[in-house]
Design a protein around this motif. Structure first.
Motif, PDB file in Angstrom:
ATOM      1  N   SER A 154       0.832  -1.212   0.000  1.00 16.36           N
ATOM      2  CA  SER A 154       0.000   0.000   0.000  1.00 16.36           C
ATOM      3  C   SER A 154       0.863   1.257   0.000  1.00 16.36           C
ATOM      4  CB  SER A 154      -0.945   0.001   1.204  1.00 16.36           C
ATOM      5  OG  SER A 154      -0.224   0.147   2.417  1.00 16.36           O
ATOM      6  N   TRP A 155       1.998   1.229   0.692  1.00 18.99           N
ATOM      7  CA  TRP A 155       2.904   2.373   0.681  1.00 18.99           C
ATOM      8  C   TRP A 155       3.383   2.694  -0.732  1.00 18.99           C
ATOM      9  CZ3 TRP A 155       6.536   0.818   5.332  1.00 18.99           C
ATOM     10  CH2 TRP A 155       5.869   1.100   6.531  1.00 18.99           C
ATOM     11  N   VAL A 156       3.651   1.659  -1.493  1.00 16.52           N
ATOM     12  CA  VAL A 156       4.149   1.845  -2.866  1.00 16.52           C
ATOM     13  C   VAL A 156       3.042   2.341  -3.787  1.00 16.52           C
ATOM     14  CG1 VAL A 156       5.101   0.670  -4.888  1.00 16.52           C
ATOM     15  CG2 VAL A 156       5.961   0.109  -2.604  1.00 16.52           C
ATOM     16  N   ASN A 157       1.832   1.826  -3.603  1.00 16.37           N
ATOM     17  CA  ASN A 157       0.770   2.036  -4.593  1.00 16.37           C
ATOM     18  C   ASN A 157      -0.226   3.149  -4.280  1.00 16.37           C
ATOM     19  OD1 ASN A 157       1.708  -0.070  -6.240  1.00 16.37           O
ATOM     20  ND2 ASN A 157       0.521  -1.609  -5.115  1.00 16.37           N
ATOM     21  N   ASN A 158      -0.238   3.675  -3.050  1.00 14.75           N
ATOM     22  CA  ASN A 158      -1.350   4.581  -2.696  1.00 14.75           C
ATOM     23  C   ASN A 158      -1.116   6.051  -3.025  1.00 14.75           C
ATOM     24  OD1 ASN A 158       0.405   5.545  -0.748  1.00 14.75           O
ATOM     25  ND2 ASN A 158      -0.772   4.811   1.014  1.00 14.75           N
ATOM     26  N   GLY A 159       0.057   6.393  -3.555  1.00 19.24           N
ATOM     27  CA  GLY A 159       0.295   7.779  -3.950  1.00 19.24           C
ATOM     28  C   GLY A 159       0.945   8.627  -2.875  1.00 19.24           C
ATOM     29  N   GLY A 160       0.807   8.231  -1.593  1.00 24.49           N
ATOM     30  CA  GLY A 160       1.481   8.946  -0.517  1.00 24.49           C
ATOM     31  C   GLY A 160       2.800   8.270  -0.194  1.00 24.49           C
ATOM     32  N   PHE A 161       3.307   8.528   1.029  1.00 25.57           N
ATOM     33  CA  PHE A 161       4.562   7.895   1.419  1.00 25.57           C
ATOM     34  C   PHE A 161       4.428   7.059   2.685  1.00 25.57           C
ATOM     35  CE2 PHE A 161       6.097  11.113  -1.497  1.00 25.57           C
ATOM     36  CZ  PHE A 161       7.053  10.397  -2.207  1.00 25.57           C
ATOM     37  N   GLY A 162       3.230   6.975   3.251  1.00 27.50           N
ATOM     38  CA  GLY A 162       2.939   6.028   4.317  1.00 27.50           C
ATOM     39  C   GLY A 162       3.680   6.245   5.613  1.00 27.50           C
ATOM     40  N   ASN A 163       4.979   6.266   5.556  1.00 25.24           N
ATOM     41  CA  ASN A 163       5.793   6.368   6.755  1.00 25.24           C
ATOM     42  C   ASN A 163       6.983   7.268   6.454  1.00 25.24           C
ATOM     43  OD1 ASN A 163       7.856   5.793   8.744  1.00 25.24           O
ATOM     44  ND2 ASN A 163       6.659   3.995   9.353  1.00 25.24           N
ATOM     45  N   ILE A 164       7.177   8.295   7.276  1.00 26.03           N
ATOM     46  CA  ILE A 164       8.219   9.286   7.033  1.00 26.03           C
ATOM     47  C   ILE A 164       9.608   8.653   6.984  1.00 26.03           C
ATOM     48  CG2 ILE A 164       8.549   9.822   9.467  1.00 26.03           C
ATOM     49  CD1 ILE A 164       8.636  12.316   6.518  1.00 26.03           C
ATOM     50  N   ASN A 165       9.771   7.528   7.673  1.00 30.08           N
ATOM     51  CA  ASN A 165      11.070   6.858   7.704  1.00 30.08           C
ATOM     52  C   ASN A 165      11.431   6.188   6.384  1.00 30.08           C
ATOM     53  OD1 ASN A 165      11.529   7.475  10.470  1.00 30.08           O
ATOM     54  ND2 ASN A 165      10.184   5.781  11.057  1.00 30.08           N
ATOM     55  N   HIS A 166      10.426   6.015   5.510  1.00 35.80           N
ATOM     56  CA  HIS A 166      10.662   5.269   4.282  1.00 35.80           C
ATOM     57  C   HIS A 166      10.450   6.107   3.020  1.00 35.80           C
ATOM     58  CE1 HIS A 166      11.000   1.832   6.833  1.00 35.80           C
ATOM     59  NE2 HIS A 166       9.739   1.890   7.214  1.00 35.80           N
ATOM     60  N   VAL A 167      10.449   7.407   3.168  1.00 36.71           N
ATOM     61  CA  VAL A 167      10.196   8.277   2.017  1.00 36.71           C
ATOM     62  C   VAL A 167      11.210   8.029   0.905  1.00 36.71           C
ATOM     63  CG1 VAL A 167      10.216  10.667   1.203  1.00 36.71           C
ATOM     64  CG2 VAL A 167       9.028  10.079   3.324  1.00 36.71           C
ATOM     65  N   ASP A 168      12.500   8.005   1.244  1.00 37.08           N
ATOM     66  CA  ASP A 168      13.538   7.818   0.235  1.00 37.08           C
ATOM     67  C   ASP A 168      13.413   6.457  -0.452  1.00 37.08           C
ATOM     68  OD1 ASP A 168      14.579  10.299   0.777  1.00 37.08           O
ATOM     69  OD2 ASP A 168      16.177   9.565   2.097  1.00 37.08           O
ATOM     70  N   THR A 169      13.114   5.429   0.339  1.00 37.48           N
ATOM     71  CA  THR A 169      12.979   4.080  -0.220  1.00 37.48           C
ATOM     72  C   THR A 169      11.797   4.003  -1.180  1.00 37.48           C
ATOM     73  OG1 THR A 169      13.914   3.109   1.788  1.00 37.48           O
ATOM     74  CG2 THR A 169      12.669   1.643   0.337  1.00 37.48           C
ATOM     75  N   ILE A 170      10.653   4.556  -0.759  1.00 38.27           N
ATOM     76  CA  ILE A 170       9.461   4.512  -1.601  1.00 38.27           C
ATOM     77  C   ILE A 170       9.658   5.341  -2.866  1.00 38.27           C
ATOM     78  CG2 ILE A 170       7.003   5.111  -1.709  1.00 38.27           C
ATOM     79  CD1 ILE A 170       6.909   4.517   1.333  1.00 38.27           C
ATOM     80  N   TYR A 171      10.296   6.486  -2.732  1.00 38.57           N
ATOM     81  CA  TYR A 171      10.590   7.320  -3.913  1.00 38.57           C
ATOM     82  C   TYR A 171      11.477   6.556  -4.886  1.00 38.57           C
ATOM     83  CZ  TYR A 171      12.190  11.181  -6.818  1.00 38.57           C
ATOM     84  OH  TYR A 171      12.484  11.991  -7.882  1.00 38.57           O
ATOM     85  N   ASP A 172      12.478   5.840  -4.377  1.00 43.68           N
ATOM     86  CA  ASP A 172      13.372   5.057  -5.222  1.00 43.68           C
ATOM     87  C   ASP A 172      12.606   3.948  -5.946  1.00 43.68           C
ATOM     88  OD1 ASP A 172      16.183   4.337  -6.050  1.00 43.68           O
ATOM     89  OD2 ASP A 172      15.659   2.483  -5.021  1.00 43.68           O
ATOM     90  N   ILE A 173      11.717   3.273  -5.232  1.00 43.43           N
ATOM     91  CA  ILE A 173      10.904   2.213  -5.849  1.00 43.43           C
ATOM     92  C   ILE A 173      10.064   2.783  -6.984  1.00 43.43           C
ATOM     93  CG2 ILE A 173       8.973   0.620  -5.487  1.00 43.43           C
ATOM     94  CD1 ILE A 173      10.032   0.266  -2.598  1.00 43.43           C
ATOM     95  N   ARG A 174       9.388   3.891  -6.729  1.00 44.76           N
ATOM     96  CA  ARG A 174       8.521   4.479  -7.760  1.00 44.76           C
ATOM     97  C   ARG A 174       9.329   4.969  -8.958  1.00 44.76           C
ATOM     98  NH1 ARG A 174       4.653   7.869  -3.609  1.00 44.76           N
ATOM     99  NH2 ARG A 174       3.515   6.069  -2.791  1.00 44.76           N
TER     100      ARG A 174
END
Length: 219
Positions: A154-174
């Motif tokens: 859900s963090w990857v797919n929902n358009g937000g970043f879910g958890n502030i600790n994982h912003v960089d990781t999620i941005y990299d995935i996207r």
């Protein structure tokens, strides 16, 4: 087993039965692969079939679980899993990329430090996407990256970043998903993620890190 015993006696380092069992399997397979002659199987394949390779093993009683289902003809499946030994604890990530015939195209098992379980899951997705981008032949292929964590997916797919600790990781995935274009991240139950589960647990137990492309080991 002797090493684990010494760690307990002299260093007060607890090793679970599951960890000890995986350690034994990993060492046996690597010994056989590199010192015994005749095996053309990959380390991953040998780990998964170790009981079939041994003599005088009593058949285990297995519970019924959801089997891994092959993808459509032109699609690849990249099952990933994150394993944390504690909250937080030592974290390992693992994954396996397969085609519609079940052929293993890529597998990995890595230790990534001390984190909590959600970090393990999102890092496993990140590694799978990064590996796909690193292989030019996979750009444009239809790939499904599958995790058993609804939260991470859900963090990857929902358009937000879910958890502030994982912003960089999620941005990299996207960013990598944008390059891959036809790749999606989706959820499936842990039972269908059995192989990735074992690879992740190997990583969390520091049993040897590897990335394997088509039989070629990359340390």
């Amino acid at each position: 087993m002797w090493e684990n015993r010494n760690n307990k006696v002299f260093k007060n380092k607890y090793v679970s039965v599951d960890q000890a069992e995986e350690d034994v399997k990993f060492r046996v397979v690597w010994w056989f692969k590199h010192y015994a002659k005749g095996s053309k199987d990959t380390v991953t394949a040998m780990l998964l079939n170790i009981k079939d390779l041994c003599i005088d093993v009593k058949p285990a009683i297995r519970t019924v679980s959801t089997a891994w289902l092959p993808p459509a003809l032109i699609t690849l499946k990249f099952n990933v899993y994150g394993s944390a030994l504690g909250k937080p604890g030592q974290v390992g990530i693992g994954g396996v990329l397969r085609d519609f015939k079940g052929n293993v195209l890529c597998s990995f098992s890595l230790f990534i430090g001390v984190h909590e379980s959600n970090t393990a899951e999102i890092k496993a997705i990140q590694k799978a996407c990064a590996l796909c981008v690193s292989n030019y032949s996979l750009i444009g292929r239809k790939i499904e990256v599958i995790s058993d964590s609804n939260v991470a997916v859900s963090w990857v797919n929902n358009g937000g970043f879910g958890n502030i600790n994982h912003v960089d990781t999620i941005y990299d995935i996207r960013s990598n998903l944008a390059i891959l274009a036809a790749t999606v991240v989706s959820f499936a139950s842990r039972d269908s993620n059995h192989m990735a589960d074992r690879l992740a647990k190997m990583g969390s137990s520091k049993m040897g890190e590897f990335v394997l492309w088509g039989g070629c080991l990359v340390l």
